[in-house]
Design a protein around this motif. Structure first.
Motif, PDB file in Angstrom:
ATOM      1  N   HIS A 210       0.794  -1.225   0.000  1.00 52.61           N
ATOM      2  CA  HIS A 210       0.000   0.000   0.000  1.00 52.61           C
ATOM      3  C   HIS A 210       0.833   1.285   0.000  1.00 52.61           C
ATOM      4  N   ILE A 211       2.132   1.187   0.274  1.00 54.69           N
ATOM      5  CA  ILE A 211       2.969   2.397   0.299  1.00 54.69           C
ATOM      6  C   ILE A 211       4.125   2.302  -0.701  1.00 54.69           C
ATOM      7  N   THR A 212       4.917   1.243  -0.587  1.00 52.38           N
ATOM      8  CA  THR A 212       6.122   1.132  -1.409  1.00 52.38           C
ATOM      9  C   THR A 212       5.801   1.010  -2.892  1.00 52.38           C
ATOM     10  N   LEU A 213       4.957   0.060  -3.250  1.00 50.61           N
ATOM     11  CA  LEU A 213       4.641  -0.146  -4.664  1.00 50.61           C
ATOM     12  C   LEU A 213       3.886   1.031  -5.289  1.00 50.61           C
ATOM     13  N   PRO A 214       2.891   1.624  -4.608  1.00 48.53           N
ATOM     14  CA  PRO A 214       2.272   2.826  -5.194  1.00 48.53           C
ATOM     15  C   PRO A 214       3.255   3.975  -5.407  1.00 48.53           C
ATOM     16  N   ALA A 215       4.277   4.063  -4.558  1.00 47.76           N
ATOM     17  CA  ALA A 215       5.278   5.123  -4.734  1.00 47.76           C
ATOM     18  C   ALA A 215       6.090   4.905  -6.011  1.00 47.76           C
ATOM     19  N   LEU A 216       6.177   3.662  -6.460  1.00 51.47           N
ATOM     20  CA  LEU A 216       6.939   3.338  -7.671  1.00 51.47           C
ATOM     21  C   LEU A 216       6.082   3.344  -8.924  1.00 51.47           C
ATOM     22  N   LYS A 217       4.781   3.472  -8.793  1.00 51.32           N
ATOM     23  CA  LYS A 217       3.882   3.257  -9.922  1.00 51.32           C
ATOM     24  C   LYS A 217       4.189   4.169 -11.099  1.00 51.32           C
ATOM     25  N   SER A 218       4.332   5.467 -10.861  1.00 52.71           N
ATOM     26  CA  SER A 218       4.579   6.395 -11.970  1.00 52.71           C
ATOM     27  C   SER A 218       5.928   6.130 -12.630  1.00 52.71           C
ATOM     28  N   THR A 219       6.934   5.810 -11.826  1.00 49.88           N
ATOM     29  CA  THR A 219       8.250   5.485 -12.386  1.00 49.88           C
ATOM     30  C   THR A 219       8.191   4.226 -13.240  1.00 49.88           C
ATOM     31  N   ILE A 220       7.469   3.227 -12.761  1.00 47.87           N
ATOM     32  CA  ILE A 220       7.332   1.974 -13.509  1.00 47.87           C
ATOM     33  C   ILE A 220       6.636   2.223 -14.846  1.00 47.87           C
ATOM     34  N   VAL A 221       5.592   3.029 -14.832  1.00 47.26           N
ATOM     35  CA  VAL A 221       4.841   3.299 -16.064  1.00 47.26           C
ATOM     36  C   VAL A 221       5.713   3.998 -17.097  1.00 47.26           C
ATOM     37  N   ILE A 225       6.956   2.394 -20.696  1.00 48.46           N
ATOM     38  CA  ILE A 225       6.678   3.027 -21.994  1.00 48.46           C
ATOM     39  C   ILE A 225       7.970   3.202 -22.790  1.00 48.46           C
ATOM     40  N   LEU A 226       9.009   3.685 -22.123  1.00 45.55           N
ATOM     41  CA  LEU A 226      10.297   3.867 -22.804  1.00 45.55           C
ATOM     42  C   LEU A 226      10.878   2.527 -23.236  1.00 45.55           C
ATOM     43  N   ARG A 227      10.663   1.492 -22.445  1.00 45.78           N
ATOM     44  CA  ARG A 227      11.142   0.159 -22.815  1.00 45.78           C
ATOM     45  C   ARG A 227      10.470  -0.329 -24.092  1.00 45.78           C
ATOM     46  N   LEU A 228       9.200   0.006 -24.267  1.00 43.01           N
ATOM     47  CA  LEU A 228       8.493  -0.393 -25.485  1.00 43.01           C
ATOM     48  C   LEU A 228       9.130   0.244 -26.718  1.00 43.01           C
ATOM     49  N   ILE A 280      10.388   2.958 -36.457  1.00 44.64           N
ATOM     50  CA  ILE A 280       8.977   3.313 -36.613  1.00 44.64           C
ATOM     51  C   ILE A 280       8.108   2.458 -35.700  1.00 44.64           C
ATOM     52  N   VAL A 281       8.420   1.171 -35.617  1.00 40.52           N
ATOM     53  CA  VAL A 281       7.662   0.283 -34.716  1.00 40.52           C
ATOM     54  C   VAL A 281       7.801   0.754 -33.270  1.00 40.52           C
ATOM     55  N   GLY A 282       9.022   1.089 -32.862  1.00 43.09           N
ATOM     56  CA  GLY A 282       9.232   1.580 -31.502  1.00 43.09           C
ATOM     57  C   GLY A 282       8.489   2.872 -31.230  1.00 43.09           C
ATOM     58  N   LEU A 283       8.504   3.803 -32.204  1.00 45.50           N
ATOM     59  CA  LEU A 283       7.800   5.082 -32.041  1.00 45.50           C
ATOM     60  C   LEU A 283       6.301   4.876 -31.907  1.00 45.50           C
ATOM     61  N   VAL A 284       5.736   4.009 -32.739  1.00 50.29           N
ATOM     62  CA  VAL A 284       4.297   3.744 -32.680  1.00 50.29           C
ATOM     63  C   VAL A 284       3.916   3.145 -31.328  1.00 50.29           C
ATOM     64  N   LEU A 285       4.720   2.218 -30.833  1.00 49.33           N
ATOM     65  CA  LEU A 285       4.430   1.597 -29.538  1.00 49.33           C
ATOM     66  C   LEU A 285       4.503   2.613 -28.401  1.00 49.33           C
ATOM     67  N   ILE A 286       5.476   3.513 -28.456  1.00 49.19           N
ATOM     68  CA  ILE A 286       5.591   4.545 -27.418  1.00 49.19           C
ATOM     69  C   ILE A 286       4.372   5.454 -27.433  1.00 49.19           C
ATOM     70  N   LEU A 288       1.318   4.866 -28.625  1.00 46.42           N
ATOM     71  CA  LEU A 288       0.116   4.153 -28.190  1.00 46.42           C
ATOM     72  C   LEU A 288       0.128   3.910 -26.683  1.00 46.42           C
ATOM     73  N   ALA A 289       1.279   3.481 -26.154  1.00 52.10           N
ATOM     74  CA  ALA A 289       1.368   3.208 -24.717  1.00 52.10           C
ATOM     75  C   ALA A 289       1.215   4.487 -23.900  1.00 52.10           C
ATOM     76  N   SER A 290       1.769   5.579 -24.394  1.00 53.13           N
ATOM     77  CA  SER A 290       1.647   6.849 -23.674  1.00 53.13           C
ATOM     78  C   SER A 290       0.203   7.323 -23.649  1.00 53.13           C
ATOM     79  N   ARG A 291      -0.481   7.186 -24.769  1.00 54.13           N
ATOM     80  CA  ARG A 291      -1.891   7.599 -24.814  1.00 54.13           C
ATOM     81  C   ARG A 291      -2.741   6.720 -23.907  1.00 54.13           C
ATOM     82  N   LEU A 292      -2.489   5.413 -23.925  1.00 51.08           N
ATOM     83  CA  LEU A 292      -3.228   4.501 -23.056  1.00 51.08           C
ATOM     84  C   LEU A 292      -2.954   4.813 -21.594  1.00 51.08           C
TER      85      LEU A 292
END
Length: 302
Positions: A210-221, A225-228, A280-286, A288-292
């Motif tokens: 309830h504390i540690t993982l939520p603190a990482l949520k935005s960083t993980i997201v 996205i960048l990994r995609l 181009i594939v990487g850009l499209v995935l970024i 789409l993932a960012s919009r989602l």
């Protein structure tokens, strides 16, 4: 007014000096080379140069998509990328959370140092040691197994072992280094949140959930996205060093194909088209993932 701007510029001069090397790096190695994309639409001849090489439009892309190896290359590349996303990407997160939960400072620092060290080893060294240990005929571990009456492990030549070996080496080498950014994010967590959780009777697991993982949520997201964006780039050096004639059907990816066709055979225009397709594939995935991500209430990358 001009005097105030001059004073502001002078105050920021140390920061500008720190930023300058990074800007120069991206200008020289990221933006200027983009002018070479034009050769993806040419039958490029190094002697004729950009101006005089014949223009063939989308011919290189047509050749790529109709190549007999295209679907094999795409399947192998996407399979390794998927394994990286499913197995390698969570590893630094788990490691960072576990290290954060360690209360003994000296033990945490010792473990951090140990898990960071593999990052500074070259893939040549890592794969070389693997070969010395697991070579079929004279590998140290295989020799030991043979003396004990066990069968030798075809770790380097059996295609069924290639993907698990690739991902496990990635985790061992980079998980500790990639955990740094998650540890930095956890360092910003307000300690009073844990104190309040203890008062409310929450145990260590509840605090983590309830504390540690939520603190990482935005960083993980953001990092996901960048990994995609690099889903088609799985690392030429690592794959190439593990590749051999026996495991080629599962280890041949776009990066090794570009080296074999572009560098060794001189098909510069064609392999530039391959690289542009990957980008181009990487850009499209970024995108789409960012919009989602934004639709789900998280921050995107733009």
């Amino acid at each position: 007014m001009a005097t105030n701007r001059w004073l502001q510029w002078r105050r920021g001069l140390p920061l500008y000096a720190m930023i300058a090397p990074g800007l120069v790096f991206f200008l020289l190695f990221k933006y200027l080379p983009m002018g070479g994309i034009v050769i993806a639409f040419q039958e490029f001849d190094p002697i004729s140069g950009f101006a005089d090489s014949p223009w063939i439009g989308l011919g290189n892309f047509e050749r790529l998509f109709t190549a007999p190896d295209f679907w094999k290359l795409l399947r192998n590349t996407m399979m390794l990328s998927l394994l990286n996303l499913v197995l390698f990407f969570p590893a630094p997160i788990v490691l960072a959370v576990l290290l954060y939960e360690v209360r003994k400072s000296w033990f945490r620092k010792a473990v951090q140092t140990i898990v960071y060290l593999p990052h500074f080893l070259s893939w040549v060294v890592i794969v070389g040691v693997t070969v010395l240990l697991f070579a079929t005929q004279d590998g140290g571990i295989n020799n030991l197994l043979a003396t004990k009456g066990f069968e030798r492990i075809e770790l380097l030549t059996d295609p069924d072992y290639f993907r698990s070996l690739y991902v496990s080496q990635n985790i061992w080498k980079e998980a500790g280094w990639n955990a740094i950014i998650f540890l930095a994010a956890l360092a910003a967590v307000d300690p009073t949140l844990y104190e309040a959780a203890v008062v409310d009777g929450a145990g260590r697991w509840r605090q983590m959930w309830h504390i540690t993982l939520p603190a990482l949520k935005s960083t993980i997201v953001i990092l996901f996205i960048l990994r995609l964006g690099s889903v088609m780039d799985i690392g030429f050096e690592h794959v190439y060093l593990l590749q051999n004639a026996m495991n080629l059907r599962v280890s041949d990816v776009f990066d090794t194909y570009v080296y074999r066709v572009g560098i060794l055979q001189g098909e510069f225009g064609f392999t530039t088209a391959v690289g542009l397709f990957k980008s181009i594939v990487g850009l499209v995935l970024i995108l789409l993932a960012s919009r989602l991500s934004k639709k789900m209430g998280e921050e995107g990358v733009y």
